[in-house]
Write an enzyme that holds these catalytic residues in place. Structure first.
Site, PDB file in Angstrom:
ATOM      1  N   ARG A   1     -19.876 -60.352   6.918  1.00  0.00           N
ATOM      2  CA  ARG A   1     -21.339 -60.376   6.737  1.00  0.00           C
ATOM      3  C   ARG A   1     -22.091 -59.947   7.983  1.00  0.00           C
ATOM      4  O   ARG A   1     -23.258 -60.268   8.171  1.00  0.00           O
ATOM      5  CB  ARG A   1     -21.831 -61.743   6.263  1.00  0.00           C
ATOM      6  CG  ARG A   1     -21.221 -62.144   4.949  1.00  0.00           C
ATOM      7  CD  ARG A   1     -21.980 -63.260   4.271  1.00  0.00           C
ATOM      8  NE  ARG A   1     -21.312 -63.602   3.027  1.00  0.00           N
ATOM      9  CZ  ARG A   1     -20.310 -64.467   2.937  1.00  0.00           C
ATOM     10  NH1 ARG A   1     -19.892 -65.099   4.020  1.00  0.00           N
ATOM     11  NH2 ARG A   1     -19.738 -64.709   1.783  1.00  0.00           N
TER      12      ARG A   1
ATOM     13  N   LYS B   1     -30.213 -47.338  10.585  1.00  0.00           N
ATOM     14  CA  LYS B   1     -29.786 -46.901   9.248  1.00  0.00           C
ATOM     15  C   LYS B   1     -28.311 -46.565   9.307  1.00  0.00           C
ATOM     16  O   LYS B   1     -27.879 -45.778  10.160  1.00  0.00           O
ATOM     17  CB  LYS B   1     -30.565 -45.658   8.808  1.00  0.00           C
ATOM     18  CG  LYS B   1     -31.941 -45.944   8.266  1.00  0.00           C
ATOM     19  CD  LYS B   1     -32.494 -44.685   7.608  1.00  0.00           C
ATOM     20  CE  LYS B   1     -33.897 -44.913   7.077  1.00  0.00           C
ATOM     21  NZ  LYS B   1     -34.474 -43.667   6.519  1.00  0.00           N
TER      22      LYS B   1
ATOM     23  N   GLU C   1     -34.053 -31.598  15.383  1.00  0.00           N
ATOM     24  CA  GLU C   1     -34.659 -32.928  15.289  1.00  0.00           C
ATOM     25  C   GLU C   1     -35.554 -33.185  16.506  1.00  0.00           C
ATOM     26  O   GLU C   1     -36.551 -33.895  16.412  1.00  0.00           O
ATOM     27  CB  GLU C   1     -33.573 -34.018  15.182  1.00  0.00           C
ATOM     28  CG  GLU C   1     -32.615 -33.847  14.000  1.00  0.00           C
ATOM     29  CD  GLU C   1     -33.191 -34.297  12.652  1.00  0.00           C
ATOM     30  OE1 GLU C   1     -34.330 -34.778  12.614  1.00  0.00           O
ATOM     31  OE2 GLU C   1     -32.477 -34.128  11.633  1.00  0.00           O
TER      32      GLU C   1
ATOM     33  N   LYS D   1     -38.902 -42.052  18.281  1.00  0.00           N
ATOM     34  CA  LYS D   1     -38.205 -42.697  17.172  1.00  0.00           C
ATOM     35  C   LYS D   1     -38.277 -44.221  17.312  1.00  0.00           C
ATOM     36  O   LYS D   1     -38.514 -44.934  16.337  1.00  0.00           O
ATOM     37  CB  LYS D   1     -36.746 -42.235  17.086  1.00  0.00           C
ATOM     38  CG  LYS D   1     -36.009 -42.969  15.963  1.00  0.00           C
ATOM     39  CD  LYS D   1     -35.046 -42.157  15.171  1.00  0.00           C
ATOM     40  CE  LYS D   1     -34.575 -42.947  13.949  1.00  0.00           C
ATOM     41  NZ  LYS D   1     -33.444 -42.367  13.273  1.00  0.00           N
TER      42      LYS D   1
ATOM     43  N   GLU E   1     -38.639 -48.846   6.506  1.00  0.00           N
ATOM     44  CA  GLU E   1     -39.268 -47.765   5.749  1.00  0.00           C
ATOM     45  C   GLU E   1     -40.072 -48.286   4.566  1.00  0.00           C
ATOM     46  O   GLU E   1     -39.906 -47.830   3.441  1.00  0.00           O
ATOM     47  CB  GLU E   1     -38.207 -46.752   5.283  1.00  0.00           C
ATOM     48  CG  GLU E   1     -38.787 -45.376   5.059  1.00  0.00           C
ATOM     49  CD  GLU E   1     -37.735 -44.267   4.986  1.00  0.00           C
ATOM     50  OE1 GLU E   1     -36.729 -44.339   5.709  1.00  0.00           O
ATOM     51  OE2 GLU E   1     -37.939 -43.339   4.213  1.00  0.00           O
TER      52      GLU E   1
ATOM     53  N   ARG F   1     -42.255 -44.825   8.943  1.00  0.00           N
ATOM     54  CA  ARG F   1     -40.918 -44.287   9.179  1.00  0.00           C
ATOM     55  C   ARG F   1     -40.656 -43.030   8.348  1.00  0.00           C
ATOM     56  O   ARG F   1     -39.834 -42.182   8.719  1.00  0.00           O
ATOM     57  CB  ARG F   1     -39.861 -45.373   8.902  1.00  0.00           C
ATOM     58  CG  ARG F   1     -38.487 -44.972   9.386  1.00  0.00           C
ATOM     59  CD  ARG F   1     -37.513 -46.127   9.494  1.00  0.00           C
ATOM     60  NE  ARG F   1     -36.229 -45.606   9.945  1.00  0.00           N
ATOM     61  CZ  ARG F   1     -35.259 -46.310  10.464  1.00  0.00           C
ATOM     62  NH1 ARG F   1     -35.386 -47.607  10.610  1.00  0.00           N
ATOM     63  NH2 ARG F   1     -34.132 -45.748  10.851  1.00  0.00           N
TER      64      ARG F   1
ATOM     65  N   ASN G   1     -38.922 -38.021   8.154  1.00  0.00           N
ATOM     66  CA  ASN G   1     -38.282 -37.135   7.171  1.00  0.00           C
ATOM     67  C   ASN G   1     -38.939 -35.767   7.101  1.00  0.00           C
ATOM     68  O   ASN G   1     -38.646 -34.987   6.190  1.00  0.00           O
ATOM     69  CB  ASN G   1     -38.313 -37.787   5.781  1.00  0.00           C
ATOM     70  CG  ASN G   1     -37.441 -39.027   5.736  1.00  0.00           C
ATOM     71  OD1 ASN G   1     -36.409 -39.085   6.402  1.00  0.00           O
ATOM     72  ND2 ASN G   1     -37.862 -40.023   4.980  1.00  0.00           N
TER      73      ASN G   1
ATOM     74  N   HIS H   1     -37.271 -32.673   5.758  1.00  0.00           N
ATOM     75  CA  HIS H   1     -36.026 -33.102   5.123  1.00  0.00           C
ATOM     76  C   HIS H   1     -36.002 -32.869   3.618  1.00  0.00           C
ATOM     77  O   HIS H   1     -34.934 -32.743   3.042  1.00  0.00           O
ATOM     78  CB  HIS H   1     -35.744 -34.582   5.431  1.00  0.00           C
ATOM     79  CG  HIS H   1     -35.228 -34.799   6.824  1.00  0.00           C
ATOM     80  ND1 HIS H   1     -35.939 -34.431   7.951  1.00  0.00           N
ATOM     81  CD2 HIS H   1     -34.074 -35.335   7.290  1.00  0.00           C
ATOM     82  CE1 HIS H   1     -35.244 -34.742   9.036  1.00  0.00           C
ATOM     83  NE2 HIS H   1     -34.103 -35.283   8.668  1.00  0.00           N
TER      84      HIS H   1
ATOM     85  N   HIS I   1     -33.195 -30.786   2.318  1.00  0.00           N
ATOM     86  CA  HIS I   1     -32.229 -31.368   1.384  1.00  0.00           C
ATOM     87  C   HIS I   1     -31.870 -30.370   0.283  1.00  0.00           C
ATOM     88  O   HIS I   1     -30.707 -30.257  -0.118  1.00  0.00           O
ATOM     89  CB  HIS I   1     -32.817 -32.650   0.782  1.00  0.00           C
ATOM     90  CG  HIS I   1     -31.958 -33.292  -0.244  1.00  0.00           C
ATOM     91  ND1 HIS I   1     -30.951 -34.180   0.074  1.00  0.00           N
ATOM     92  CD2 HIS I   1     -31.929 -33.154  -1.603  1.00  0.00           C
ATOM     93  CE1 HIS I   1     -30.350 -34.562  -1.041  1.00  0.00           C
ATOM     94  NE2 HIS I   1     -30.918 -33.962  -2.075  1.00  0.00           N
TER      95      HIS I   1
ATOM     96  N   HIS J   1     -26.922 -29.981   8.808  1.00  0.00           N
ATOM     97  CA  HIS J   1     -28.121 -30.767   8.485  1.00  0.00           C
ATOM     98  C   HIS J   1     -29.323 -30.337   9.338  1.00  0.00           C
ATOM     99  O   HIS J   1     -30.412 -30.079   8.817  1.00  0.00           O
ATOM    100  CB  HIS J   1     -27.797 -32.251   8.690  1.00  0.00           C
ATOM    101  CG  HIS J   1     -28.974 -33.153   8.512  1.00  0.00           C
ATOM    102  ND1 HIS J   1     -29.537 -33.415   7.283  1.00  0.00           N
ATOM    103  CD2 HIS J   1     -29.723 -33.851   9.408  1.00  0.00           C
ATOM    104  CE1 HIS J   1     -30.568 -34.232   7.429  1.00  0.00           C
ATOM    105  NE2 HIS J   1     -30.696 -34.512   8.712  1.00  0.00           N
TER     106      HIS J   1
END
Ligand code: NAD
Length: 369
Positions: free
Chosen positions: A121, A143, A185, A227, A237, A242, A246, A249, A253, A267
């Site tokens: 956990r 993340k 980025e 960031k 988010e 946040r 993106n 993105h 994507h 990416h």
């Protein structure tokens, strides 16, 4: 060395950025390493280049690295690898109060972070990012994820590291193409909220890509500070802050999906092109000055990143690309929030973008060059 704090209630941590930090890994990580054996999950390439440095540092503090090798590539962010890694951690006797070191790019960081989020956990971990993308983006913010058959990063957790050590010297062994992908980025941080930083990158981007020590440290530390500020504002988010991260993105994507999430398009390369298209689309809607959109195109092109769809040699329609966007995990109650620009340094979340209009815009882009 620059030190940036990620301020989160009860989970604050530092990101340390500088040249040669790996040599002193044991000192930096000392507060978190309570046992003689230190579990290190490593990308094979990162270990090949930097494993001996890590071992020497740990040895100087009377500690021993226990290595877990991860094959490079997105394929390692899988259920199978997660199972193998968590089984290994259990066999190694990792306990909740222990910290596992993640040495590598975003793949190793995401996989290790998720394994640590669920092991008993939740145990601790230290991010030691060795790609530019991981240093400025994936290692900071908590993340973590693996991929599933349904798509990328769809299974994961928020789990913050205890420390992030970004050694800029580690980038010396990185392929130039990976360096450029991470640089996309970096450009993003200027574009979304810091016009001065964007202008600085226009002047100094080549030095950053050439790994000039001072330029690189400024670029990485500034990116991380942005960031960290956004993550502190909106850790999970939920408020929209946040979501700014993106930028580029959603378009990106679609290109990653169209090229099968393969080495054909990294990416960061997809994000670079995605940002250019977000700017052009903003200009087409009269939100952004044409000149600003052209500035971005020039900055992306100067960095050796794709600034035109034609660079991708796709044979698809705007509708095909727009359809990929429908499977983006940022879909919310059937609508897809789009990040658009008002100026360089001012991005915002638009909720009134019709996918048909985007498809038509992309058709124009596909035919334009
Ligand atoms: P990566 O981890 O695949 O690394 C890229 C390549 O660089 C690999 O071949 C690796 O072996 C090699 N490498 C790593 N360090 C090296 C070094 N110092 N010298 C030489 N080679 C080295 O890719 P990445 O671009 O770092 O990360 C991409 C991943 O990050 C994706 O899975 C993406 O989903 C994830 N990501 C996560 C977040 C987040 O917030 N968690 C944000 C952005 C991206």
């Amino acid at each position: 060395m620059a030190v940036i704090a990620v301020e989160l209630a009860g989970r604050s941590y530092e990101v340390r950025v500088g040249h040669g930090l790996l040599r002193d890994l044991a000192d930096h990580a000392a507060p978190f390493l309570r046992k003689e054996i230190v579990p290190v999950v490593a990308d094979r390439n990162a270990r090949r280049h930097w494993g001996a440095t890590v071992e020497a540092s740990l040895a100087s503090a009377g500690k021993l690295a226990r290595w877990y090798d991860v094959e490079p590539g997105e394929g390692s962010k899988s259920w199978r690898e997660l199972e193998r890694l968590t089984d290994w951690m259990l066999a190694e006797g990792v306990e909740r109060g222990d910290h596992v070191v993640a040495l590598g790019g975003g793949v190793v960081g995401d996989l290790t972070g998720f394994a640590c989020a669920i092991l008993k956990r939740g145990c601790g971990f230290i991010q030691v990012p060795t790609t530019l993308l991981a240093q400025v983006d994936s290692s900071v913010g908590g993340k973590t994820a693996i991929n599933s058959a349904a798509g990328k990063n769809l299974v994961g957790a928020f789990h913050q590291p205890a420390l992030v050590l970004a050694d800029l010297a580690a980038l010396d062994t990185l392929r130039d193409r990976e360096m450029r992908a991470g640089y996309a980025e970096v450009l993003k941080y200027g574009l979304l909220g810091d016009a001065d930083f964007f202008a600085w990158l226009e002047e100094n981007g080549a030095a950053v890509l050439a790994r000039d020590p001072a330029a690189l440290e400024h670029a990485v530390a500034t990116s991380i500070a942005t960031k960290a500020r956004i993550v502190a504002e909106d850790e999970r988010e939920t408020t929209g802050a946040r979501a700014l991260l993106n930028l580029g993105h959603t378009f990106g994507h679609a290109f990653e999906a169209e090229t099968g999430f393969s080495d054909r398009l990294l990416h960061g390369e997809a994000v670079a092109l995605g940002m250019v298209l977000a700017a052009r689309y903003s200009a087409r809607r009269g939100l952004l000055a044409e000149e600003a959109s052209q500035r971005l195109t020039r900055a992306v092109d100067a960095a050796g990143l794709p600034a035109e769809i034609s660079a991708l040699n796709l044979s698809c329609s705007g509708r095909d690309l727009a359809d990929h966007m429908l499977h983006d995990k940022k879909m919310d109650a059937g609508t897809l929030p789009f990040l658009l620009l008002r100026s360089i340094g001012a991005a915002f979340l638009a909720k009134d973008v019709a996918l048909d209009d985007v498809a038509q815009f992309l058709d124009g882009e596909l035919q334009a060059h």
